[in-house]
Design a protein around this motif. Structure first.
Motif, mmCIF file in Angstrom:
data_model
loop_
_atom_site.group_PDB
_atom_site.id
_atom_site.type_symbol
_atom_site.label_atom_id
_atom_site.label_comp_id
_atom_site.label_asym_id
_atom_site.label_seq_id
_atom_site.Cartn_x
_atom_site.Cartn_y
_atom_site.Cartn_z
ATOM 1 N N ALA A 375 0.828 -1.253 -0.034
ATOM 2 C CA ALA A 375 -0.012 0.040 0.028
ATOM 3 C C ALA A 375 0.757 1.268 0.109
ATOM 4 C CB ALA A 375 -0.781 0.009 1.223
ATOM 5 N N PHE A 376 2.035 1.105 0.657
ATOM 6 C CA PHE A 376 2.877 2.391 0.545
ATOM 7 C C PHE A 376 3.337 2.805 -0.524
ATOM 8 C CE2 PHE A 376 7.083 4.293 1.507
ATOM 9 C CZ PHE A 376 6.920 5.145 2.069
ATOM 10 N N VAL A 377 3.977 1.682 -1.378
ATOM 11 C CA VAL A 377 4.535 2.014 -2.418
ATOM 12 C C VAL A 377 3.633 2.343 -3.574
ATOM 13 C CG1 VAL A 377 5.853 0.559 -4.538
ATOM 14 C CG2 VAL A 377 6.320 0.203 -2.066
ATOM 15 N N ALA A 378 2.160 1.546 -3.738
ATOM 16 C CA ALA A 378 1.156 1.839 -4.752
ATOM 17 C C ALA A 378 0.370 3.457 -4.496
ATOM 18 C CB ALA A 378 0.317 0.765 -4.732
ATOM 19 N N ALA A 379 0.957 3.969 -3.233
ATOM 20 C CA ALA A 379 -0.157 5.058 -2.978
ATOM 21 C C ALA A 379 0.008 6.324 -3.879
ATOM 22 C CB ALA A 379 0.294 5.587 -1.572
ATOM 23 N N PRO A 380 0.879 6.555 -4.510
ATOM 24 C CA PRO A 380 1.177 7.625 -5.424
ATOM 25 C C PRO A 380 0.331 7.337 -6.721
ATOM 26 C CG PRO A 380 3.359 7.112 -4.578
ATOM 27 C CD PRO A 380 2.441 5.885 -4.130
#
Length: 427
Positions: A375-380
């Motif tokens: 989720a952290f990496v995909a957020a942008p």
């Protein structure tokens, strides 16, 4: 007394999708990650909670804002960008939904296992017990969703969030006046130069306050509420509802971090990686703060909170997937006419989740770490789609965000992209 009761009832009736948002957000990110952050670093990461809420705020707001402006969910905004945007969302959802659902469900199963003393169920290993209880939880969720859906969710969440909020705030206040104070045992402070600390930070912030795709779910729930009530919620009411949920989840995250900091920080005791053992430690924190009398109340509040998160996620994945398919191919997938599409994806979500839990499940903490980092990496990516959809010229001018919000979005996107790239480089 009647006046206060009417005021409370009037306030609660204004809240709907915002509390569904809170029900989905207040779960792993709060009960697990926030308390763990407090136990590891004390109050060092309190400021990180505030910063990540500020960074993500516009992208979460755009979900209900789009629905209030257009009467439709934000997936229609994605479609205006081109079918590619729907496909991006759809592929990201399908690629991540099993691990996300599994991470949340196994935490819920851990609470069930500890509260009802099922650790030795059938003489199985803790991992198998967790998988069995998880399957029972998902079957119960399926039954509730297949029969009630939005109306049921709307009614349950209001009670669940209220109970958890009251007990958590009471526990924090009690501990502020009387806490164990383990600081003499040695403490660890967060170090920006320590790779392990930075990796934990990424996992901590990945679901803080929730993954960005929850903005799409919020928009879908808002549209469902409009359909149920036969009217479009005004922009003022929609934003009020959203902000109550958003601010409330931020406050609760700080409460859980405070619990971890006051009870476990510097004690030399770490949270267990297993679901049932973690649940025992979590509930003992409340018992230590409030006394034995509070245990059953807090146990019910924590269990219902995680169950509500499991329920809302299990509703959100098939609901948004079926709507996405309808937008891509309206003649083949008529979601609103053919409800079986929702049921099919509901069953697919459950089957994929159980496959992970029975055959590939590591410890609870490892599963949570993987889900939150994704989720952290995909957020942008999803934050960019929300921004493009909300600033599209098809949005009526009075409802379109202004230049200040645009600057806020650009700053937030810059921060999210930088963090994602930095994390990948660190890995």
């Amino acid at each position: 007394m009647t006046i206060y009761k009417n005021l409370i009832n009037g306030f609660l009736t204004k809240l709907g999708p915002g509390l569904l948002y809170a029900g989905a957000a207040v779960g792993v990110s709060h009960l697990v990650q926030s308390t763990r952050a407090g136990s590891m670093f004390g109050f060092d990461l309190l400021i990180a909670i505030l910063i990540i809420h500020l960074i993500k705020y516009p992208f979460f707001e755009f979900g209900p804002r789009y629905t209030a402006a257009t009467g439709k969910n934000i997936l229609h905004g994605y479609q205006k960008l081109g079918d590619w945007a729907i496909w991006v969302y759809l592929l990201m959802t399908i690629a991540t939904m099993f691990i996300v659902q599994a991470a949340v469900t196994v935490v819920t199963a851990g609470l069930f296992t500890h509260i009802f003393g099922l650790e030795e169920l059938g003489g199985h290993t803790p991992q198998m017990v967790a998988a069995i209880i998880s399957s029972l939880v998902l079957i119960l969720c399926f039954t509730l969703l297949a029969s009630g859906r939005y109306v049921l969710l709307d009614r349950l969440i209001k009670i669940i969030i209220l109970v958890l909020s009251i007990t958590s705030i009471t526990a924090v206040v009690a501990l502020l006046f009387d806490n164990p104070g383990h600081y003499s045992n040695g403490v660890t402070h967060f170090d920006m130069t320590d790779a392990a600390h930075l990796l934990f930070l990424a996992a901590f912030l990945g679901w803080m306050p929730a993954p960005v795709e929850i903005s799409v779910w919020h928009s879908v729930w808002s549209e469902s509420k409009n359909e149920t009530e036969g009217k479009v919620t005004s922009m003022k009411e929609a934003l009020f509802d959203f902000r109550v949920g958003f601010i409330g989840t931020a406050f609760l995250a700080m409460c859980f971090l405070t619990l971890g900091a006051l009870v476990m920080y510097g004690s030399g005791v770490e949270f267990a990686p297993g679901g049932a053992a973690f649940a025992e430690q979590l509930l003992d924190m409340y018992k230590q703060a409030l006394g034995d009398w509070a245990y059953p109340i807090v146990a019910i509040a924590a269990l219902t909170t995680m169950f509500s998160t499991t329920l809302t996620l299990l509703d959100a994945f098939p609901r948004t997937i079926s709507m996405s398919l309808e937008l891509i191919s309206p003649h083949r997938f008529q979601h609103r006419i053919n409800k079986s599409i929702y049921i099919i994806w509901l069953l697919i979500t459950i089957a994929g989740t159980l496959s992970l839990l029975f055959f590939f499940m590591p410890s609870m903490s490892d599963m949570v770490k993987v889900a939150t980092v994704i989720a952290f990496v995909a957020a942008p990516i999803l934050a960019t789609l929300n921004t493009l959809a909300m600033f599209d010229k098809s949005i009526p001018e009075p409802y379109r965000p202004g230049k200040l919000m645009l600057a806020w979005c650009i700053s937030g996107l810059t921060a999210l992209i930088s963090c994602s790239v930095g994390y990948l480089w660190l890995m």
